[in-house]
Design an enzyme around this catalytic site. Structure first.
Site, PDB file in Angstrom:
ATOM      1  CG  LEU A 143       5.611   1.705   3.252  1.00 24.54           C
ATOM      2  CD1 LEU A 143       5.042   0.471   3.473  1.00 24.54           C
ATOM      3  CD2 LEU A 143       7.015   1.878   4.026  1.00 24.54           C
ATOM      4  CD  GLU A 203      -1.883   2.323   1.309  1.00 22.82           C
ATOM      5  OE1 GLU A 203      -1.984   3.184   0.205  1.00 22.82           O
ATOM      6  OE2 GLU A 203      -1.303   2.683   2.309  1.00 22.82           O
ATOM      7  CG  HIS A 204       2.473   4.118  -3.498  1.00 29.64           C
ATOM      8  ND1 HIS A 204       3.931   4.350  -2.820  1.00 29.64           N
ATOM      9  CD2 HIS A 204       2.743   4.207  -4.761  1.00 29.64           C
ATOM     10  CE1 HIS A 204       4.369   4.733  -3.925  1.00 29.64           C
ATOM     11  NE2 HIS A 204       3.895   4.897  -5.088  1.00 29.64           N
ATOM     12  CB  CYS A 205      -0.630   5.923   1.677  1.00 29.34           C
ATOM     13  SG  CYS A 205      -0.808   5.362   3.314  1.00 29.34           S
TER      14      CYS A 205
END
Length: 599
Positions: free
Chosen positions: A322, A318-320
């Site tokens: 990292l 999950e990109h938020c």
């Protein structure tokens, strides 16, 4: 400038000593913006954009006050970067589904292990990393004498994105709500669409041994999961658009026992998704890492390790909080050392079967229908995404260096040439550039198309141009690419600055519309035809993410010493162009090598 010998050896010991992200002036960003967008515009479009920029730069323009507000924010105590509000707005503010659209994956290098052995080794290695991180004993990354920000490592464990009606939030340790490292001792294991809590650290803080972990996983895999269906596998809900998921989560949490089940998932160190099948090939493996069976995922979880029936493994992120560089360093630490050594260093001891219990949700008829609808909708969405995994065994980083070329510039120019030959146009191209040498540094948005890259493509597609001219155009374009990448690395880029000024105005409730944001330069430059990002690690075979717009081809590439691996994705209506791009890319890589080799 510090030297590497002067930097702290503690994981987070250098954060306050890092330089701050430079805040450009409005004039600097506008000048760069015009330079960046001009190769994509017609003469009329450029004239319109220049007029909008002139208006933006007027002494009485609202842009002046917006920038002054950003300056004030940047100087506020506790603020580490003028981008500290930008990143949450960008990632947590998006309202579409994050599954496939935002999350990304890595396919690990293969290991001669079965599924349970591989999975147990990954757990033990990750737990070992977590304990070192808690003690700040993960060495900070030093790159060319400069320490990099390690702040993102705080979001690796027990971090979960929480859907919100207007903007999402993040439940994570190292915050006022949860000070210091996570004290969780469990992970969530998915198998057959069912979820299980499994303790990986004993009650006294000692990790379970590899054999214990394997025993726990086998116990889970022997459980009857026949009751898990598209109506009861709650993980499907994490594929919904964010505001819809927020409303559903509120309803879900109100039913008996569900708040505790959500708490178990959200506080878990990470997810482990065991797949009960073996993909047919690397293509299918990558596709399942990107989206898979959404009933066997919790896409809001920061880390989800995925292990297939044949022992192949990877991770969905999950990109938020990292970015790829942080995850790659994490994976390198996990995979460069045998799991047995990680387990020994962590002090793991045999403690018998780990505590394992199913995570169950109470679902009424309406929620069952929502789960089923989410499952069907996401399956259709995934089916409407075309993908292709490619490998080019003659186009690795070593080969580019032998030819006197920057490896990244080499492949990026090949992408430009292949795209023009496929679609007949030069299209806006995004490349992610890491900026972790700054406090809270993440990435900068680089735009690849330059006048030099356009001239290179024109030279290569003009049959009247001789080899020497083509070669010179190629080297000039590559040199410009390297120079722009360095500018982006040093914070000399316009897009995120101008975007944040727009966001400041929106957060304040509007105001006088600024013509720059409706100008052809702004809209054309940011409407990606190619969205590209690289993952340089020997422990990674493939890297991938979804496309970012209706005509976009996502190009995730692992530039390895001996080969180039590429994973392409695009909406199904553009599938034919994507396959054409793949064919032209193979030709371009060979042609460009031949061109340089003939010097």
């Amino acid at each position: 400038m510090n030297t590497s010998q002067e930097w702290s050896t503690r994981t987070f010991g250098n954060e306050d000593r890092l330089p701050r992200v430079p805040l450009p002036t409005v004039e600097e960003s506008c000048q760069r913006f015009l330079e960046w967008c001009s190769p994509l515009l017609t003469a009329d479009q450029l004239a319109q954009t220049e007029a909008a920029v002139a208006e933006f730069l007027r002494p009485d323009s609202p842009a002046r006050e917006l920038h002054a507000e950003l300056e004030r924010f940047n100087e506020t105590e506790g603020v580490q970067s003028w981008l500290d509000t930008f990143w949450p707005s960008r990632y947590l503010g998006r309202r579409d589904r994050i599954a496939l659209n935002a999350n990304f994956f890595f396919l690990f290098k293969d290991a001669d292990q079965g599924q349970v052995e591989r999975a147990a080794g990954i757990i033990a290695s990750a737990v070992g990393f977590k304990l070192l991180l808690d003690a700040e004993e993960i060495p900070p990354v030093i790159q060319r004498g400069q320490a990099l920000s390690m702040a993102q490592n705080k979001y690796l464990f027990s971090t979960t994105r929480i859907p919100g009606a207007v903007q999402d939030s993040v439940r994570t340790p190292y915050t006022p709500e949860w000070p210091g490292p996570s004290d969780a001792r469990h992970i969530v294991v998915f198998f057959g669409g069912s979820m299980f809590r499994m303790d990986v650290i004993g009650a006294d803080g000692v990790p379970h041994s590899l054999d214990d972990l394997a025993t726990g996983l086998r116990a889970i895999m022997k459980t009857d999961t026949a009751d898990a269906t598209s109506e009861t596998s709650v993980g499907h809900l994490t594929t919904k658009a964010r505001a819809e998921w927020a409303a559903t989560r509120e309803t879900l949490a109100s039913l008996p026992g569900n708040a505790a089940a959500l708490d178990t998932i959200e506080t878990a160190l990470f997810c482990l998704c065991l797949e009960d099948f073996t993909p047919a090939d690397t293509q299918e493996t990558c596709d399942h890492l990107l989206h898979g069976d959404s009933g066997n995922r919790w896409f809001d979880k920061a880390l989800s390790f995925i292990v297939f029936g044949n022992g192949r493994a990877g991770i969905n992120i999950e990109h938020c909080g990292l970015d790829g560089t942080t995850i790659l360093a994490f994976i390198d630490t996990l995979l460069n050392t045998p799991a047995e050594e990680h387990s020994r260093r962590s002090g793991a001891q045999p403690q018998g079967l780990p505590a394992v219990e199913p995570i169950e949700f109470t679902l009424d008829d309406d929620l069952r229908a929502e789960v089923r609808e989410a499952a069907d909708s996401f399956a259709a969405y995934a089916a409407a995404t075309a993908t292709k995994a490619l490998t080019f065994e003659d186009a690795g980083a070593n080969r580019a260096k032998q030819l006197g070329m920057s490896p990244d510039a080499f492949v990026q120019m090949a992408f430009q040439l292949a795209h023009q030959r496929t679609k007949g146009i030069v299209g806006a191209t995004y490349e992610s550039i890491a900026t972790r040498q700054y406090q809270n540094g993440r990435t900068e948005a680089m735009r690849v198309v330059t006048p030099e890259s356009v001239a290179f493509v024109e030279a290569m597609t003009d049959p009247a141009t001789d080899a020497a001219t083509r070669r010179a155009a190629f080297r000039t374009a590559a040199a410009k690419h390297v120079a722009r990448a360095k500018e982006c690395q040093s914070g000399q880029a316009p897009e995120q600055h101008l975007w944040e000024l727009q966001l400041i105005q929106k957060r304040a409730g509007g105001g006088e519309p600024l013509a720059l944001y409706d100008s052809p330069g702004w809209t054309v430059m940011r409407d990606d035809y190619l969205s590209t990002s690289s993952a340089p690690s020997l422990n990674i075979q493939y890297f991938g993410f979804g496309a970012t717009s209706s005509q976009c081809i996502g190009v995730a590439y692992a530039l390895l010493p001996d080969r180039l691996n590429v994973y392409l994705s695009t909406p199904m209506p553009v599938a034919a162009e994507m396959h054409g791009f793949a064919d032209h890319l193979r030709d371009a890589l060979g042609e460009l090598q031949e061109l340089l080799a003939s010097e």
